[in-house]
Write a protein that holds these residues in place. Sequence first.
Motif, short mmCIF file in Angstrom:
data_model
loop_
_atom_site.label_atom_id
_atom_site.label_comp_id
_atom_site.label_asym_id
_atom_site.label_seq_id
_atom_site.Cartn_x
_atom_site.Cartn_y
_atom_site.Cartn_z
N ARG A 164 1.00 -1.05 -0.17
CA ARG A 164 0.07 -0.18 -0.06
C ARG A 164 1.01 1.36 0.09
NH1 ARG A 164 -2.89 -3.38 3.75
NH2 ARG A 164 -5.04 -4.09 2.87
N ILE A 165 1.90 1.13 -0.72
CA ILE A 165 2.88 2.36 -0.54
C ILE A 165 2.12 3.32 -1.49
CG2 ILE A 165 4.36 1.57 -2.65
CD1 ILE A 165 6.93 2.65 -1.19
N GLU A 166 2.55 4.62 -1.09
CA GLU A 166 2.20 5.85 -1.58
C GLU A 166 3.35 6.52 -2.31
OE1 GLU A 166 -0.94 7.25 -1.47
OE2 GLU A 166 -1.73 5.72 -0.23
N PRO A 167 2.88 7.18 -3.56
CA PRO A 167 4.11 7.86 -4.19
C PRO A 167 5.00 8.61 -3.39
CG PRO A 167 2.17 8.04 -5.63
CD PRO A 167 1.68 7.43 -4.22
N GLY A 168 4.43 9.43 -2.40
CA GLY A 168 5.56 10.07 -1.57
C GLY A 168 6.36 9.54 -0.67
N GLU A 169 5.93 8.13 -0.35
CA GLU A 169 6.99 7.38 0.68
C GLU A 169 8.16 6.85 -0.01
OE1 GLU A 169 3.77 5.74 3.92
OE2 GLU A 169 3.63 4.55 1.88
N ALA A 170 9.26 6.96 0.50
CA ALA A 170 10.35 6.17 0.17
C ALA A 170 10.51 4.62 0.37
CB ALA A 170 11.85 6.99 0.93
N ALA A 171 11.09 4.04 -0.67
CA ALA A 171 11.01 2.58 -0.43
C ALA A 171 12.59 2.24 -0.65
CB ALA A 171 10.35 1.92 -1.79
N LYS B 122 8.50 7.85 -5.72
CA LYS B 122 9.35 8.96 -6.05
C LYS B 122 10.88 8.80 -5.61
CE LYS B 122 6.29 12.65 -7.42
NZ LYS B 122 5.03 11.77 -6.68
N THR B 123 10.84 7.91 -4.62
CA THR B 123 12.39 7.77 -4.15
C THR B 123 12.33 6.04 -3.84
OG1 THR B 123 12.16 9.62 -2.75
CG2 THR B 123 13.99 8.22 -2.15
N ILE B 124 12.99 5.54 -4.55
CA ILE B 124 13.27 3.98 -4.78
C ILE B 124 14.79 3.63 -4.73
CG2 ILE B 124 13.04 2.04 -6.18
CD1 ILE B 124 10.81 3.33 -7.89
N VAL B 125 15.03 3.27 -3.46
CA VAL B 125 16.48 2.91 -3.31
C VAL B 125 16.78 1.34 -3.26
CG1 VAL B 125 18.42 3.29 -1.69
CG2 VAL B 125 16.52 4.96 -1.78
N ALA B 126 17.65 1.16 -3.92
CA ALA B 126 18.00 -0.32 -4.16
C ALA B 126 19.18 -0.91 -3.61
CB ALA B 126 17.75 -0.82 -5.51
N SER B 127 19.38 -1.87 -2.94
CA SER B 127 20.79 -2.30 -2.21
C SER B 127 20.88 -3.74 -2.70
CB SER B 127 20.42 -2.23 -0.81
OG SER B 127 21.44 -3.11 -0.20
N ASP B 128 22.28 -3.97 -3.04
CA ASP B 128 22.70 -5.30 -3.59
C ASP B 128 24.24 -5.23 -3.48
OD1 ASP B 128 21.29 -8.03 -5.23
OD2 ASP B 128 23.52 -7.69 -5.37
N PHE B 129 24.98 -6.48 -2.98
CA PHE B 129 26.25 -6.64 -3.10
C PHE B 129 27.01 -6.40 -4.53
CE2 PHE B 129 25.28 -8.44 0.99
CZ PHE B 129 26.08 -7.71 1.76
N THR C 130 18.59 0.85 -14.25
CA THR C 130 17.96 0.76 -15.52
C THR C 130 16.41 0.47 -15.48
OG1 THR C 130 19.98 -0.32 -16.51
CG2 THR C 130 17.90 -0.59 -17.74
N MET C 131 16.21 -0.31 -14.41
CA MET C 131 14.70 -0.81 -14.39
C MET C 131 14.04 0.32 -13.33
SD MET C 131 14.31 -3.22 -15.93
CE MET C 131 12.75 -3.87 -15.38
N GLY C 132 14.68 1.48 -12.85
CA GLY C 132 13.72 2.37 -12.22
C GLY C 132 14.23 2.94 -10.86
N ALA C 133 15.29 2.13 -10.21
CA ALA C 133 16.03 2.75 -8.95
C ALA C 133 16.47 4.12 -9.25
CB ALA C 133 16.79 1.73 -8.08
N HIS C 134 16.32 4.94 -8.08
CA HIS C 134 16.94 6.18 -8.11
C HIS C 134 18.25 6.40 -7.54
CE1 HIS C 134 12.52 6.89 -8.19
NE2 HIS C 134 12.70 7.50 -9.18
#
Lengths: 336, 336
Positions: free
Chosen positions: A162-169, A191-198, A208-212
Amino acid sequence: MRAAVLSDGRMIVRDDLPEPVPGPGQVLVEVKACGICGSDLHFATHGADMLAASADLEGMPDMDIDLAGDVYMGHEFSAEILDAGPGTEAPAAGTLVTSVPVLISPGGIDAIVYSNTTVGGYAEKMLLSAPLLLPVPNGLSAAHAALTEPMAVGLHAVNASRIEPGEAALVVGCGPVGIAIIAALNLRGVKTIVASDFSPTRRALATTMGAHLTLDPAADSPFHQCQPAVVFEAVGAPGVIDDILRRAPAGIRLVVAGVCMQPDTVHPFYAVTKQINIQFVFGYDPTEFANSLRAIAEGEIDVAPMITGTVDLDGVGTAFDELSSPDRHCKILVTP
Amino acid sequence: MRAAVLSDGRMIVRDDLPEPVPGPGQVLVEVKACGICGSDLHFATHGADMLAASADLEGMPDMDIDLAGDVYMGHEFSAEILDAGPGTEAPAAGTLVTSVPVLISPGGIDAIVYSNTTVGGYAEKMLLSAPLLLPVPNGLSAAHAALTEPMAVGLHAVNASRIEPGEAALVVGCGPVGIAIIAALNLRGVKTIVASDFSPTRRALATTMGAHLTLDPAADSPFHQCQPAVVFEAVGAPGVIDDILRRAPAGIRLVVAGVCMQPDTVHPFYAVTKQINIQFVFGYDPTEFANSLRAIAEGEIDVAPMITGTVDLDGVGTAFDELSSPDRHCKILVTP
């Protein structure tokens, strides 16, 4: 006909399988493409553990699978219609379709996931249920249509959050599930998509797929660099959930999309003190599956960068081995 | 003045403590009644573990407590106003009040829970924050007003569950937290409240406080006898969460109100397969606290059956020992 099957923990090819015969309400299809899912790798390695955990589990149907026999797999498929069963209304022969991986038979409803009897997408031909078929629209290729299923998994996880666009993920883990979540977050306008991986390769694909923003957890805790409202766990290895509970800000919603097969240790004290909500998710519903196909066919999600390899049936065993190295591959398609 | 303090793992009485002096915005009160909370027993036994877990925890303020020194406790109190600090607006002396257990000082905000410096309710006198005071209405007794805090914990857990009256609830564990949850479910109009506890005394109290059905988990799994939509975990011991995940129906919402201090083992596979939601809860907000006082004062919740004993300061140590036996007591009040 030919199919790649799990036999004694390894994927091998059987050349002399009988061609399946469609019953009423079923169609016979020729598989055009089938993605290899991380859960198939898991099952090949930890199938006995999964069956044991499933047998302990109350309130769910048993998984009735004999690991001493051949196991059919492959649930991320697109296929062309060859023939329909008696009295069955279905799209014309030659139509490219996909479907939720479920086969309706007079005996009941079987998942097309792991089975000693129901053939999956690692085969030349298989049966599908006519009422569940979705014709592939817009001239979308069979390869891209085969990504409908894994992308639906991401869509479901994001819907459940149920994430809203203004919530950071924050997405922890950028394998195929994490990437599908990133694509779905992007589609939802977050609007804020953070992705973490080694893995730097996976981080590049996440971008490429949309992480900011992408982070290397080996350099520093992601939680020292962002303050997410929603965290998606897409690793599925022991210890990851507890680490998130310990480090995350108070009040987060944690969506667990990774499937950890082993017992895991957590500190409930961490989660209680921070009043964390954990939503465990699995699969998708038929509407999410249809929406996933639509989003891909209309170009809202470009799945092309996810496809990093293609093999025929003889290459499935090697592909399973290669997928254990995260730096080389995201999704390998089998084209029987 | 006198106070019962935690010293070297035991509750002992100090006779010669200086009387606290209210600063601006504070009042000096005489404690009339203070409930003994299970978390106080936990802290007396597992304080070092809790401090270690708290130190590991990121994103939350540190608990700065020295177990080598005396620790003040007691956060479920009602009290009579004696005096107000300089320039402080407060109810008249003699007014019976309660308050969320928080003391606002020039140095910051201190929880009145465990502290080497901030005196709690196991003392003749203590300080409270004038802006947080709630006068006790309707001639409610000091003893019953002291139940405001534990009943607010139940109210918060039930609010967090978002349960609807038509959804069945199962409460696992009928100690004070479970009982407060049952009372809050009843207040919310939930039509099927099932309560589970090994102790027949606790099951009888659960019925008195609003449970429609009580079960003995030693006889059979509660999940073989009811199909709840929402499960409240109010035990706080290792293994309980995993047992619920394994046995509960798919799709339940699990509210964890028990505070397990030790590391715990869970099978994420159980929770993933069933798409379970876990909401960990802690405490309450000021509105829930005020609503709890109102519900008790207006007779919507009768807390009288929960009070199973009263001791003076000299009896606190013995009361801590007695509370470890679930068959004898629910709530013991300290009347300093």
